[in-house]
Design a protein around this motif. Structure first.
Motif, PDB file in Angstrom:
ATOM      1  N   LEU A 142      -5.764  -0.463  13.515  1.00 53.41           N
ATOM      2  CA  LEU A 142      -5.087  -1.637  14.046  1.00 53.41           C
ATOM      3  C   LEU A 142      -5.787  -2.138  15.302  1.00 53.41           C
ATOM      4  CD1 LEU A 142      -1.369  -0.486  13.649  1.00 53.41           C
ATOM      5  CD2 LEU A 142      -2.739  -1.861  12.079  1.00 53.41           C
ATOM      6  N   PRO A 143      -6.078  -3.431  15.375  1.00 58.96           N
ATOM      7  CA  PRO A 143      -6.730  -3.979  16.577  1.00 58.96           C
ATOM      8  C   PRO A 143      -5.878  -3.733  17.815  1.00 58.96           C
ATOM      9  CG  PRO A 143      -6.765  -5.581  14.786  1.00 58.96           C
ATOM     10  CD  PRO A 143      -5.860  -4.474  14.347  1.00 58.96           C
ATOM     11  N   GLU A 200       0.835  -1.207   0.000  1.00 62.59           N
ATOM     12  CA  GLU A 200       0.000   0.000   0.000  1.00 62.59           C
ATOM     13  C   GLU A 200       0.870   1.258   0.000  1.00 62.59           C
ATOM     14  OE1 GLU A 200      -3.658   2.327   0.453  1.00 62.59           O
ATOM     15  OE2 GLU A 200      -2.688   0.854  -0.812  1.00 62.59           O
ATOM     16  N   GLU A 201       0.358   2.313  -0.645  1.00 61.23           N
ATOM     17  CA  GLU A 201       0.978   3.641  -0.572  1.00 61.23           C
ATOM     18  C   GLU A 201       0.082   4.503   0.314  1.00 61.23           C
ATOM     19  OE1 GLU A 201       2.109   7.430  -3.439  1.00 61.23           O
ATOM     20  OE2 GLU A 201       1.789   5.450  -4.327  1.00 61.23           O
ATOM     21  N   PHE A 202       0.609   4.874   1.458  1.00 59.44           N
ATOM     22  CA  PHE A 202      -0.202   5.576   2.446  1.00 59.44           C
ATOM     23  C   PHE A 202      -0.157   7.086   2.217  1.00 59.44           C
ATOM     24  CE2 PHE A 202       0.920   1.606   4.643  1.00 59.44           C
ATOM     25  CZ  PHE A 202      -0.365   1.170   4.953  1.00 59.44           C
ATOM     26  N   ARG A 203      -1.350   7.693   2.271  1.00 61.27           N
ATOM     27  CA  ARG A 203      -1.483   9.138   2.156  1.00 61.27           C
ATOM     28  C   ARG A 203      -2.322   9.632   3.328  1.00 61.27           C
ATOM     29  NH1 ARG A 203      -0.110  10.753  -3.044  1.00 61.27           N
ATOM     30  NH2 ARG A 203       0.036   9.053  -4.571  1.00 61.27           N
ATOM     31  N   LYS A 204      -2.017  10.827   3.793  1.00 63.59           N
ATOM     32  CA  LYS A 204      -2.696  11.352   4.979  1.00 63.59           C
ATOM     33  C   LYS A 204      -4.188  11.542   4.760  1.00 63.59           C
ATOM     34  CE  LYS A 204       1.013  13.614   7.534  1.00 63.59           C
ATOM     35  NZ  LYS A 204       1.483  14.879   8.134  1.00 63.59           N
ATOM     36  N   TYR A 264      11.373   7.112  10.331  1.00 55.86           N
ATOM     37  CA  TYR A 264      11.501   6.712  11.740  1.00 55.86           C
ATOM     38  C   TYR A 264      10.372   5.727  12.086  1.00 55.86           C
ATOM     39  CZ  TYR A 264      14.427  10.873  11.917  1.00 55.86           C
ATOM     40  OH  TYR A 264      15.410  11.790  11.669  1.00 55.86           O
ATOM     41  N   ILE A 265      10.626   4.930  13.101  1.00 53.86           N
ATOM     42  CA  ILE A 265       9.554   4.093  13.623  1.00 53.86           C
ATOM     43  C   ILE A 265       8.627   4.953  14.475  1.00 53.86           C
ATOM     44  CG2 ILE A 265       8.992   2.029  14.969  1.00 53.86           C
ATOM     45  CD1 ILE A 265      10.453   1.535  12.315  1.00 53.86           C
ATOM     46  N   LEU A 266       9.235   5.753  15.359  1.00 59.40           N
ATOM     47  CA  LEU A 266       8.486   6.714  16.164  1.00 59.40           C
ATOM     48  C   LEU A 266       9.135   8.080  16.001  1.00 59.40           C
ATOM     49  CD1 LEU A 266       7.943   4.696  19.476  1.00 59.40           C
ATOM     50  CD2 LEU A 266       6.285   5.068  17.659  1.00 59.40           C
ATOM     51  N   SER A 267       8.303   9.097  15.829  1.00 58.88           N
ATOM     52  CA  SER A 267       8.851  10.454  15.674  1.00 58.88           C
ATOM     53  C   SER A 267       8.743  11.268  16.942  1.00 58.88           C
ATOM     54  CB  SER A 267       8.124  11.185  14.537  1.00 58.88           C
ATOM     55  OG  SER A 267       6.757  11.356  14.867  1.00 58.88           O
ATOM     56  N   ASP A 301       2.765   8.109  12.634  1.00 58.06           N
ATOM     57  CA  ASP A 301       2.002   9.052  11.814  1.00 58.06           C
ATOM     58  C   ASP A 301       1.009   8.322  10.919  1.00 58.06           C
ATOM     59  OD1 ASP A 301       3.374  11.159  12.908  1.00 58.06           O
ATOM     60  OD2 ASP A 301       4.901  11.199  11.339  1.00 58.06           O
ATOM     61  N   ILE A 302       1.437   7.154  10.402  1.00 57.62           N
ATOM     62  CA  ILE A 302       0.554   6.381   9.521  1.00 57.62           C
ATOM     63  C   ILE A 302      -0.562   5.712  10.327  1.00 57.62           C
ATOM     64  CG2 ILE A 302       0.444   4.461   7.889  1.00 57.62           C
ATOM     65  CD1 ILE A 302       3.408   4.957   7.296  1.00 57.62           C
ATOM     66  N   PHE A 303      -0.179   5.162  11.465  1.00 57.76           N
ATOM     67  CA  PHE A 303      -1.132   4.395  12.286  1.00 57.76           C
ATOM     68  C   PHE A 303      -1.228   5.014  13.676  1.00 57.76           C
ATOM     69  CE2 PHE A 303       1.057   1.316   9.486  1.00 57.76           C
ATOM     70  CZ  PHE A 303      -0.017   0.947   8.683  1.00 57.76           C
ATOM     71  N   PRO A 304      -2.094   6.021  13.846  1.00 60.33           N
ATOM     72  CA  PRO A 304      -2.263   6.593  15.185  1.00 60.33           C
ATOM     73  C   PRO A 304      -2.707   5.563  16.222  1.00 60.33           C
ATOM     74  CG  PRO A 304      -3.273   7.991  13.504  1.00 60.33           C
ATOM     75  CD  PRO A 304      -2.903   6.712  12.825  1.00 60.33           C
ATOM     76  N   SER A 305      -3.405   4.523  15.762  1.00 60.76           N
ATOM     77  CA  SER A 305      -3.883   3.493  16.689  1.00 60.76           C
ATOM     78  C   SER A 305      -2.757   2.614  17.217  1.00 60.76           C
ATOM     79  CB  SER A 305      -4.931   2.620  16.003  1.00 60.76           C
ATOM     80  OG  SER A 305      -4.411   2.067  14.790  1.00 60.76           O
TER      81      SER A 305
END
Length: 937
Positions: free
Chosen positions: A670-671, A659-663, A716-719, A692-696
């Motif tokens: 995510l469960p 997938e190409e993720f866009r805001k 980054y994994i976490l920003s 940023d991609i997955f706030p959950s």
């Protein structure tokens, strides 16, 4: 005349006495002959010896033989004189006494346990394992702490033969100082009968006493006074208390060796650690035994020899089966007869036909002894898999659960626990063997001969049709699908089609396995008369549509369609109210099938979702139906066919691929209870980090495994740019134990410098794997921790490879570049503690200069390797400080003269200490670190 008459009369009386003596002597000789013949016949039998009075009697007879000869010779030469007459009278009286005593009304023999110590007639031990086991038993017997020894294994594997050899060796060793007794325990042996057999072995009569406890007391008293004694109890089928038997087990009293097919019997009899399992013979050992018993192998033609080798292989390494088959083929030279024998052996119905009395009944008794119909059913279900097939334990237990074999237990987890208990019971009974499948997955296997026995059982009741892995090209005709069929397996064959309108009448059929066939379609009529079907596996077939008749299988519990890549249609599942497991991984199904949301029994779902339907996915994740799932696997993809998702569902997994993720576009929700997240071949241009991609991601409070592979745009994994003030929100990635990052070409770091770094992040991390991340310069910035804080209390392994720009593992300062930091003095005031770190492996890091410039305490370090790291000249001082007490074995140290020069100049004590460990001879280095320096120091 009177003198002459007197002389004649005297001689006449003496002659008469001599005749009487001769007659009595003849009778005595006849009796002696009878006694000696009776002794000769009786003393062949063990457990008897002649009475001492018999030996005395025989010696006296021998003495009288000499005396009678002397009298006879003297009478012939000198006639009768008064002195001779008196000797005749005396000898006659003595012979009469010998004849009287020679009746031996109480018998010639006494019971004698020592005379039972005759070697058993045995064949040679075949196989290295038997020899090793015999030696192990000998060592155990010499150990005063070992009182009970158990030998277990499947029927026909050679347990009795092994113990017969041990018995004979013990006879030799115990000739002077002890007693050895062999007692065969029958299959239906009661305590009373076992006591009787042991008493008989030691020549003790217990026939009068009927009470078990009193019999045990009598046995105990007799055995306690006999000194060192070893009992071999062959073929125990159930646990019997040694105390109840009456055997006084002790170092100076009795020891017991037992054979059984059940590990449980060994344990419950008190064998503790002195237990050994016998396995079937290895291939070359089995072949050697076969040709030895065949006897005419060299006379066979080359073709017949080849067939003979295949016949031997079919016996599965069981000595009893090998011997039985080899003996049956003696004198057979015709290659066609060997070919026929091989064909019959490969047919399970015939394979054990000639072995029925010797092997099959022994093996079947192990099955009968399970004494639990459901456990027996669980065992028989293993024949649904191909011969020599490693059966995954988890999948097998899942089938048992779904078949309803464990329905007497309510909780699913309790059912699984019961399943593992049954597996262990079957293994302990030697009906299943432990094995490993691909990727070292724990499996079980069924021995070929055991499998044949199980197949024979299922020829009648319960009725199975088991033809897996036979390369069958056509489905068996309807005549083979009888109404009493309970289970059918045609898995792993070459069946491409099912005849149109075929509709087998199998109302009792509960399991149908058709997976791993190139099956292109299934007629709608096929399932019409299978109303009891509970397990249906069509995985890895080429079907495009699931027939609508599946919708009416109201008893279906398990539906497996994984890796049916062509499958695009599944009918409504609304009527499958008992369905508990649905697996659609790797299919063309783009979202949940119709009716799935109403299935209240559904516990496990594995399916793919096209990311264009992400709104439907997010809605399902938030639904009440999702909350009831105990296990799930979701594969979210943009284009099908690039990935198959996890093949074997283990927990709660989410895989996002391509997938190409866009805001502006919605991201998958995510469960919160997912345990594995895998992101593969994705890209982003507007989001810099996973959070940023997955706030959950912050709500994933049970996430254990995180894999990110071949993604672009991710820096980054976490920003640290997200604000999460709610106390109910967990620190991001706090629960992650395994983190894998592979081929992330834009990754700059795990955490962005200057961002907010909540405490607790990575606090459960155990393994960190980073490879081919070409832009990353440092892994962990210093803003994560304060001086002296334990940052990663659980971290056990760090593996970093192929990161071209990486300069430092742990950053040395806040808001500064790693290269600038390295220009400062090497030591800093900061120190880092990694108490659990065991492995630190660095490979192909051309710019790496420092792991950490301060003190890094690694008290558990076992492996350190830095290969192809030419600029690494900064080794944490703690390695030098702590290597004296650490149980480590460091593979290599930097081959850099500048580092060694600095160490000698600023820390001479540590340099000398490190060098002394490197140069210390290995023989005196026990318990210390063994350092191996690649290059000169």
């Amino acid at each position: 005349m009177n003198l002459l008459h007197s002389w004649i009369s005297s001689n006449s009386d003496s002659s008469q006495k001599l005749v009487v003596l001769r007659n009595k002597w003849d009778r005595l000789c006849a009796r002696e002959s009878d006694v000696r013949l009776e002794l000769e016949n009786a003393e062949i039998q063990p457990g008897k010896k002649r009475k001492r009075e018999v030996d005395v009697w025989l010696r006296h007879v021998e003495l009288k033989r000499t005396e009678f000869g002397n009298i006879s010779n003297e009478a012939k030469e000198h006639g009768f004189r008064s002195q001779l007459t008196r000797r005749v009278d005396m000898l006659t009286k003595e012979i009469e006494d010998l004849l009287e005593h020679g009746r031996f009304q109480n018998g010639l023999l006494l019971d004698d346990s020592n005379s039972r110590r005759v070697p058993l007639v045995v064949t040679d031990l075949v196989g290295k394992m038997l020899e090793v086991t015999a030696d192990k038993i000998s060592l155990w017997l010499k150990n005063d702490d070992v009182l009970m020894i158990g030998v277990y294994g499947m029927g026909g594997v050679g347990k009795t033969t092994l113990l017969m050899h041990v018995h004979n060796q013990l006879l030799h060793d115990f000739r002077i100082s002890g007693h050895v007794y062999w007692v065969t325990v029958s299959q239906d042996c009661s305590l009373y009968k076992l006591q009787h057999n042991i008493a008989k072995a030691i020549c003790l009569d217990l026939s009068i006493e009927k009470d078990d406890k009193k019999r045990a007391a009598i046995l105990h008293s007799r055995l306690a006074n006999m000194g060192p004694t070893i009992f071999i109890l062959d073929d125990m089928w159930k646990h019997v208390s040694i105390e109840d038997i009456g055997i006084p087990v002790g170092a100076n009293s009795c020891k017991v060796i037992l054979t059984t097919r059940l590990l449980e019997v060994c344990r419950r009899m008190g064998c503790k650690e002195a237990v050994v399992k016998l396995e079937p013979l290895a291939g070359n050992e089995a072949w050697k035994l076969f040709i030895d018993k065949l006897e005419n192998y060299e006379a066979l033609s080359m073709g017949a020899k080849q067939k003979a080798e295949l016949v031997a292989k079919e016996c599965g390494g069981l000595p009893l089966a090998i011997i039985t088959m080899a003996c049956s083929m003696r004198g057979v030279y015709d290659i066609f007869e060997w070919q026929n024998a091989l064909a019959e052996l490969r047919n399970p119905v015939h394979r054990l036909e000639d072995m029925e009395n010797d092997v099959l009944q022994k093996l079947k008794y192990s099955y009968d002894r399970l004494n639990d119909e459901k456990v027996q059913q669980c065992f028989l279900s293993c024949i649904l898999y191909p011969e020599d097939y490693p059966i995954w334990r988890g999948g097998l237990i899942e089938h048992w659960v779904m078949e309803g074999l464990l329905d007497d237990i309510e909780s699913r987890q309790d059912q699984v626990n019961k399943g593992y208990t049954i597996l262990k019971k079957l293994e302990n009974a030697c009906l299943l063997e432990s094995a490993f499948g691909p990727d070292c997955v724990e499996c079980v296997k069924m021995h070929d001969v055991i499998r044949d026995m199980a197949i024979l059982i299922t020829q009648n009741h319960p009725r199975f049709m088991a033809k897996p892995g036979l390369q069958i090209e056509q489905l068996p005709g309807e005549g083979h699908w009888s109404e009493d069929l309970v289970k059918v397996s045609l898995m792993d064959n070459k069946i491409e089609e099912i005849p149109y309108h075929m509709s087998p009448r199998c109302p009792k059929l509960s399991v149908l396995l058709l997976h791993k066939n190139p099956l292109k379609g299934i007629p709608d009529s096929f399932f019409v008369h299978m109303s009891s079907l509970a397990v249906l596996d069509l995985s890895a077939t080429k079907i495009k549509r699931l027939p609508s008749s599946v919708s009416d299988l109201e008893n279906l519990r398990l539906l497996l369609l994984r890796f049916c890549a062509n499958l695009i249609y599944v009918p409504s599942l609304a009527k499958l109210r008992k369905l508990r497991v649905l697996n659609l991984y790797g299919t063309g199904i783009e979202e949940a099938p119709l009716g799935m949301e109403g299935l209240r029994e559904l516990e496990e779902v594995s399916c793919g979702w096209k990311l264009s339907h992400v709104d439907a996915f997010n809605k399902y994740i938030e639904s009440q139906h999702f909350q009831q799932l105990h296990c799930y696997g979701f594969w979210l993809y943009k284009q099908g066919g690039d990935s198959e998702g996890p093949g074997r569902l283990l927990n709660k997994e989410v895989v996002i691929s391509g997938e190409e993720f866009r805001k502006k576009e919605p991201a998958p929700w995510l469960p919160h209870d997912m345990q594995l997240l895998e992101i593969d071949k994705c890209s982003t241009k507007e989001s810099r980090s996973l959070e940023d991609i997955f706030p959950s991601l912050y709500k994933a409070k049970e996430l254990k495994n995180l894999h990110v592979r071949e993604c672009t745009g991710l820096e980054y994994i976490l920003s640290g740019t997200q604000e999460h003030s709610s106390p109910s929100v967990y620190p991001p990635l706090e629960t992650v134990e395994y983190l894998e990052l592979f081929d992330l070409c834009d990754l700059k770091g795990l955490l962005e410098l200057g961002g907010v770094s909540p405490s607790g992040i990575f606090s459960h991390l155990k393994i960190l794997m980073i490879e081919a991340c070409s832009r990353i310069k440092m892994l962990f910035p210093l803003n994560l921790f304060e001086q002296g804080q334990i940052l990663f209390p659980c971290l056990q392994q760090i593996h970093v490879a192929g990161c071209a720009e990486l300069v430092e593992i742990f950053a040395v300062a806040n808001n500064c570049s790693a290269i600038a930091a390295l220009e400062n003095a090497y030591p800093t005031n900061f120190f880092l503690t990694l108490p659990s770190l065991r492995v630190l492996k660095l490979w192909d890091l051309p710019k790496l200069r420092c792991i950490y410039s301060g003190l890094m305490f690694c008290t558990s370090l076992q492996e350190f390797c830095a290969d192809e790291c030419p600029k690494l000249d900064m080794l944490p001082l703690s390695i030098a400080f702590l290597c004296d007490s650490s149980p480590s074995s460091l593979d290599s140290l930097p081959n850099n003269p500048h580092w060694w020069q600095w160490l000698r100049k600023d820390h001479p004590h540590d340099a000398n200490q490190l060098l002394s460990l490197i140069n210390r001879p290995q023989s005196t280095n026990a318990g210390c670190i063994q350092l191996n320096l690649h290059g000169s120091a």
